[in-house]
Design an enzyme around this catalytic site. Structure first.
Site, PDB file in Angstrom:
ATOM      1  CB  ILE A  41      -0.929  -0.012   1.220  1.00 23.93           C
ATOM      2  CG1 ILE A  41      -1.800  -1.272   1.186  1.00 23.93           C
ATOM      3  CG2 ILE A  41      -1.782   1.240   1.283  1.00 23.93           C
ATOM      4  CD1 ILE A  41      -2.673  -1.440   2.398  1.00 23.93           C
ATOM      5  CB  CYS A  42       3.040   2.454  -2.210  1.00 22.24           C
ATOM      6  SG  CYS A  42       3.672   0.847  -1.743  1.00 22.24           S
TER       7      CYS A  42
END
Length: 395
Positions: A142-143
């Protein structure tokens, strides 16, 4: 049943709290300034460099690195095993991992399976667990990734690597267990052939794919997870059942970094190659206009959103939601990132101000493992371990 109801209520309360908190102080803040060079409470430390010699047989390439990192890799592998065994106390899932996953070897592309065998041997971790550790990154990345172009046409690529959501919360220090255990595993890698750099990357020791990297002078590449019903779990299941005409996304990004010789070649491969899980590929080049977000389904590209400074689009921002949809209300990092970029302005975008944007809550959050800054033209590649002291949102 009462225990499950209690857990459900806790999760509901946490969700409601986060929904309210993410858009209100102190979990969000005004755009940060003067945070670079990194220092202070949000800076955990520098990331060590290792050389990966591509002239060595794949089995031996990771030995030096893994001799250093075996103890911390064992910690995180054991944490993941404990989490799995908590949900399935019989231990049967880990039995399948240890006994069945090695049988899938022969189906991985290129050098990857020999590299994983070598890592298993030098760390004394079962091969099935090394394989599962590599699969792990196909599902939980998750970026926030950004490519921005300044007024002179110069490109800067930045990313926050956020990892470990719902993978164990430490109530003693308010941190995600896996996120914290990944920080000492974070390494910078200089992949060399004939004593010359082929590409550089930031990664986690034990993982042979790539999530963040660049080819000096040519292009930069980051990978973000894309949530989809037709997602990675389905792709992995199909692959296990024998459908082998797809590429693991981390293996694809490494292949592109290792073999592509231009921005356009990289974009073509990332757009057209069938992949195991939906993803966003964020690609930057070495000249004006060379920056894009490629939104991928498993079989095809859904969208290629490119820089166009002449039309006022001097940056592209990608988190984990399709750009034409609203982010999930509990997880809106896109809006504050864009707000801070707009306040920074194209005239003032730089390594320094990109780090400011990536240091502003909730773009920086409890899941953030590291921040990377890339300047393809200048050959600059910097990665810093991060902390998000309280008050800080969980994601």
């Amino acid at each position: 049943m009462p225990g499950r109801s209690c857990v459900a209520l806790v999760l509901l309360a946490a969700a409601v709290s986060c929904a309210v908190a993410q858009h209100a102080p102190p979990w969000t803040e005004d755009c940060r300034k003067s945070t670079y060079p990194p220092s202070g409470p949000t800076y955990r430390g520098a990331v060590p460099w290792y050389t990966i010699n591509l002239d060595l047989p794949p089995y031996k390439r990771w030995h030096e690195l893994m001799l250093d990192k075996a103890p911390v890799l064992k910690v995180i592998v054991n944490s993941l095993k404990n989490m799995i065994n908590t949900f399935v106390p019989s231990g049967k899932i880990m039995q399948v991992v240890d006994e069945k996953l090695p049988g899938l070897l022969g189906n991985f592309p290129g050098p990857f399976e020999e590299e994983m065998k070598g890592i298993a041997a030098v760390t004394d971790i079962p091969l099935g667990e090394i394989i599962s550790f590599n699969i792990f990154y196909e599902l939980f990345t998750i970026c926030t990734s950004i490519v921005a172009e300044d007024k002179k046409g110069h490109l800067i690529h930045g990313r926050n690597m956020d990892f470990g959501v719902f993978l164990g919360w430490n109530i003693n220090n308010d941190t995600w267990v896996i996120t914290e255990q990944l920080k000492p595993l974070t390494v910078n890698l200089d992949f060399q052939r004939n004593n010359k750099t082929v590409f550089k990357a930031s990664s986690f020791a034990g993982y042979v794919g790539m999530l963040t990297g660049f080819k000096p002078g040519l292009f930069s590449l980051t990978l973000n997870e894309r949530f989809s019903i037709n997602g990675g779990y389905l792709g992995i299941l199909e692959w296990i059942l024998g459908k082998k005409d797809v590429m693991w996304i981390g293996f694809l990004t490494r292949t592109v970094l290792e073999n592509s010789t231009s921005y356009e070649e990289a974009k073509n491969l990332l757009t057209k190659t069938k992949i195991l899980a939906p993803a966003y590929f964020i690609l930057g080049g070495n000249q004006s206009g060379e920056g894009c977000v490629i939104t991928r389904d498993r079989k095809e590209s859904l969208d290629v959103y490119e820089l166009d400074a002449k039309q006022g689009r001097w940056y592209v921002v990608q988190t984990n939601y399709d750009r034409w949809k609203h982010p999930f209300f509990l997880d809106d990092r896109r809006t504050p990132a864009k707000m801070c970029l707009n306040r920074t302005s194209q005239e003032n975008i730089s390594f320094e101000t990109m780090y400011d944007v990536l240091s502003t809550k909730p773009v920086l959050n409890k899941l953030t493992v590291y921040t990377t800054l890339i300047d393809v033209t200048k050959g600059q590649f910097e990665t810093y371990l991060r902390d998000c002291p309280d008050p800080c949102i969980g994601w």
